[in-house]
Write a protein that holds these residues in place. Structure first.
Motif, PDB file in Angstrom:
ATOM      1  N   LEU A 192      10.387   5.497  -0.488  1.00  0.00           N
ATOM      2  CA  LEU A 192      11.610   4.764  -0.200  1.00  0.00           C
ATOM      3  C   LEU A 192      12.442   5.578   0.774  1.00  0.00           C
ATOM      4  O   LEU A 192      12.620   6.783   0.597  1.00  0.00           O
ATOM      5  N   ASP A 193      12.944   4.918   1.819  1.00  0.00           N
ATOM      6  CA  ASP A 193      13.860   5.539   2.771  1.00  0.00           C
ATOM      7  C   ASP A 193      14.900   4.475   3.116  1.00  0.00           C
ATOM      8  O   ASP A 193      14.576   3.482   3.776  1.00  0.00           O
ATOM      9  N   THR A 194      16.134   4.659   2.668  1.00  0.00           N
ATOM     10  CA  THR A 194      17.156   3.632   2.870  1.00  0.00           C
ATOM     11  C   THR A 194      17.504   3.429   4.347  1.00  0.00           C
ATOM     12  O   THR A 194      18.047   2.395   4.703  1.00  0.00           O
ATOM     13  N   SER A 195      17.164   4.406   5.195  1.00  0.00           N
ATOM     14  CA  SER A 195      17.417   4.232   6.630  1.00  0.00           C
ATOM     15  C   SER A 195      16.301   3.435   7.300  1.00  0.00           C
ATOM     16  O   SER A 195      16.422   3.068   8.462  1.00  0.00           O
ATOM     17  N   ARG A 196      15.219   3.200   6.560  1.00  0.00           N
ATOM     18  CA  ARG A 196      14.075   2.443   7.104  1.00  0.00           C
ATOM     19  C   ARG A 196      13.611   1.410   6.084  1.00  0.00           C
ATOM     20  O   ARG A 196      12.616   1.613   5.391  1.00  0.00           O
ATOM     21  N   ASP A 217      12.043  -1.187   6.414  1.00  0.00           N
ATOM     22  CA  ASP A 217      10.720  -1.725   6.724  1.00  0.00           C
ATOM     23  C   ASP A 217       9.588  -0.741   6.431  1.00  0.00           C
ATOM     24  O   ASP A 217       8.415  -1.044   6.663  1.00  0.00           O
ATOM     25  N   LEU A 218       9.922   0.430   5.888  1.00  0.00           N
ATOM     26  CA  LEU A 218       8.929   1.473   5.639  1.00  0.00           C
ATOM     27  C   LEU A 218       7.854   0.995   4.677  1.00  0.00           C
ATOM     28  O   LEU A 218       8.157   0.442   3.612  1.00  0.00           O
ATOM     29  N   ILE A 219       6.625   1.210   5.056  1.00  0.00           N
ATOM     30  CA  ILE A 219       5.498   0.963   4.159  1.00  0.00           C
ATOM     31  C   ILE A 219       5.259   2.263   3.405  1.00  0.00           C
ATOM     32  O   ILE A 219       5.018   3.300   4.025  1.00  0.00           O
ATOM     33  N   PRO A 220       5.357   2.241   2.067  1.00  0.00           N
ATOM     34  CA  PRO A 220       5.199   3.490   1.311  1.00  0.00           C
ATOM     35  C   PRO A 220       3.856   4.154   1.578  1.00  0.00           C
ATOM     36  O   PRO A 220       2.837   3.484   1.756  1.00  0.00           O
ATOM     37  N   GLU A 221       3.884   5.494   1.633  1.00  0.00           N
ATOM     38  CA  GLU A 221       2.658   6.272   1.778  1.00  0.00           C
ATOM     39  C   GLU A 221       1.797   6.021   0.537  1.00  0.00           C
ATOM     40  O   GLU A 221       2.292   6.065  -0.587  1.00  0.00           O
ATOM     41  N   PRO A 222       0.499   5.762   0.730  1.00  0.00           N
ATOM     42  CA  PRO A 222      -0.361   5.584  -0.446  1.00  0.00           C
ATOM     43  C   PRO A 222      -0.434   6.869  -1.264  1.00  0.00           C
ATOM     44  O   PRO A 222      -0.344   7.971  -0.721  1.00  0.00           O
ATOM     45  N   ARG A 223      -0.592   6.719  -2.566  1.00  0.00           N
ATOM     46  CA  ARG A 223      -0.722   7.881  -3.442  1.00  0.00           C
ATOM     47  C   ARG A 223      -1.983   8.633  -3.051  1.00  0.00           C
ATOM     48  O   ARG A 223      -3.064   8.077  -2.973  1.00  0.00           O
ATOM     49  N   GLY A 224      -1.831   9.932  -2.778  1.00  0.00           N
ATOM     50  CA  GLY A 224      -2.962  10.743  -2.341  1.00  0.00           C
ATOM     51  C   GLY A 224      -3.368  11.776  -3.365  1.00  0.00           C
ATOM     52  O   GLY A 224      -2.711  11.952  -4.400  1.00  0.00           O
ATOM     53  N   LYS A 225      -4.419  12.484  -3.046  1.00  0.00           N
ATOM     54  CA  LYS A 225      -4.909  13.551  -3.901  1.00  0.00           C
ATOM     55  C   LYS A 225      -4.055  14.796  -3.674  1.00  0.00           C
ATOM     56  O   LYS A 225      -3.370  14.909  -2.659  1.00  0.00           O
ATOM     57  N   PRO A 226      -4.106  15.767  -4.593  1.00  0.00           N
ATOM     58  CA  PRO A 226      -3.370  17.021  -4.381  1.00  0.00           C
ATOM     59  C   PRO A 226      -3.791  17.674  -3.071  1.00  0.00           C
ATOM     60  O   PRO A 226      -4.934  17.570  -2.643  1.00  0.00           O
ATOM     61  N   PHE A 227      -2.824  18.334  -2.442  1.00  0.00           N
ATOM     62  CA  PHE A 227      -3.078  19.045  -1.182  1.00  0.00           C
ATOM     63  C   PHE A 227      -3.345  20.516  -1.470  1.00  0.00           C
ATOM     64  O   PHE A 227      -2.600  21.151  -2.204  1.00  0.00           O
ATOM     65  N   MET A 239       4.543   7.600   5.240  1.00  0.00           N
ATOM     66  CA  MET A 239       5.188   8.802   5.733  1.00  0.00           C
ATOM     67  C   MET A 239       5.184   9.834   4.615  1.00  0.00           C
ATOM     68  O   MET A 239       5.174   9.487   3.440  1.00  0.00           O
ATOM     69  N   ILE A 240       5.200  11.100   5.029  1.00  0.00           N
ATOM     70  CA  ILE A 240       5.304  12.190   4.068  1.00  0.00           C
ATOM     71  C   ILE A 240       6.319  13.216   4.564  1.00  0.00           C
ATOM     72  O   ILE A 240       6.658  13.252   5.751  1.00  0.00           O
ATOM     73  N   THR A 241       6.778  14.038   3.628  1.00  0.00           N
ATOM     74  CA  THR A 241       7.573  15.208   3.981  1.00  0.00           C
ATOM     75  C   THR A 241       6.835  16.438   3.474  1.00  0.00           C
ATOM     76  O   THR A 241       6.071  16.365   2.511  1.00  0.00           O
ATOM     77  N   THR A 242       7.073  17.535   4.153  1.00  0.00           N
ATOM     78  CA  THR A 242       6.637  18.822   3.633  1.00  0.00           C
ATOM     79  C   THR A 242       7.894  19.664   3.465  1.00  0.00           C
ATOM     80  O   THR A 242       8.806  19.605   4.300  1.00  0.00           O
ATOM     81  N   ALA A 243       7.951  20.387   2.382  1.00  0.00           N
ATOM     82  CA  ALA A 243       9.069  21.295   2.125  1.00  0.00           C
ATOM     83  C   ALA A 243       8.471  22.670   1.886  1.00  0.00           C
ATOM     84  O   ALA A 243       7.785  22.880   0.892  1.00  0.00           O
ATOM     85  N   ASN A 244       8.681  23.566   2.837  1.00  0.00           N
ATOM     86  CA  ASN A 244       8.195  24.937   2.688  1.00  0.00           C
ATOM     87  C   ASN A 244       9.380  25.782   2.244  1.00  0.00           C
ATOM     88  O   ASN A 244      10.319  26.002   3.006  1.00  0.00           O
TER      89      ASN A 244
END
Length: 119
Positions: free
Chosen positions: A99-103, A105-115, A1-6
């Motif tokens: 990490l998400d304490t509400s989930r 069972d969350l599988i961490p998002e793999p480390r990605g390249k810059p967006f 999972m990811i978040t975006t913050a604009n």
């Protein structure tokens, strides 16, 4: 999972107009595959930006949104606000959820390249 913050810097004089525009948004993102949630965060301290926070099932889902016709249509409304609404350029940040304490069972998002939004 990811978040975006604009981070969107809004002149206080236009805050109500900005919020109303956001409340009446097209809502196209809500129907996109992999979309989880969207929040508009109002700043408490003067000079701080509004934050549009979205959560996505994966980076691939977010990138599909950014390349979609729905994205272009959904963002066309923001250009209807007067230019003086904004006090500085917005800044988009992507964060991989590891990490998400509400989930527990969350599988961490793999480390990605810059967006890069354009390119």
């Amino acid at each position: 999972m990811i978040t975006t913050a604009n981070r969107i810097f809004v002149n206080p004089k236009y805050a109500d107009l900005f919020e109303e525009n956001f409340r009446n948004r097209a809502g196209l993102v809500d129907r996109m595959p992999g979309f989880v949630s969207n929040q508009l965060l109002r700043p408490v301290n003067p000079g701080d930006p509004y934050i549009v926070l979205t959560v996505w099932e994966s980076r691939a889902h977010f990138e599909n949104w950014v390349r979609s016709d729905e994205f272009r249509l959904g963002h066309a409304r923001s250009s209807s606000l007067p230019p003086e609404t904004f006090s500085a350029p917005s800044k988009l940040e992507l964060h991989e959820i590891i990490l998400d304490t509400s989930r527990p069972d969350l599988i961490p998002e793999p480390r990605g390249k810059p967006f890069r939004a354009h390119g």
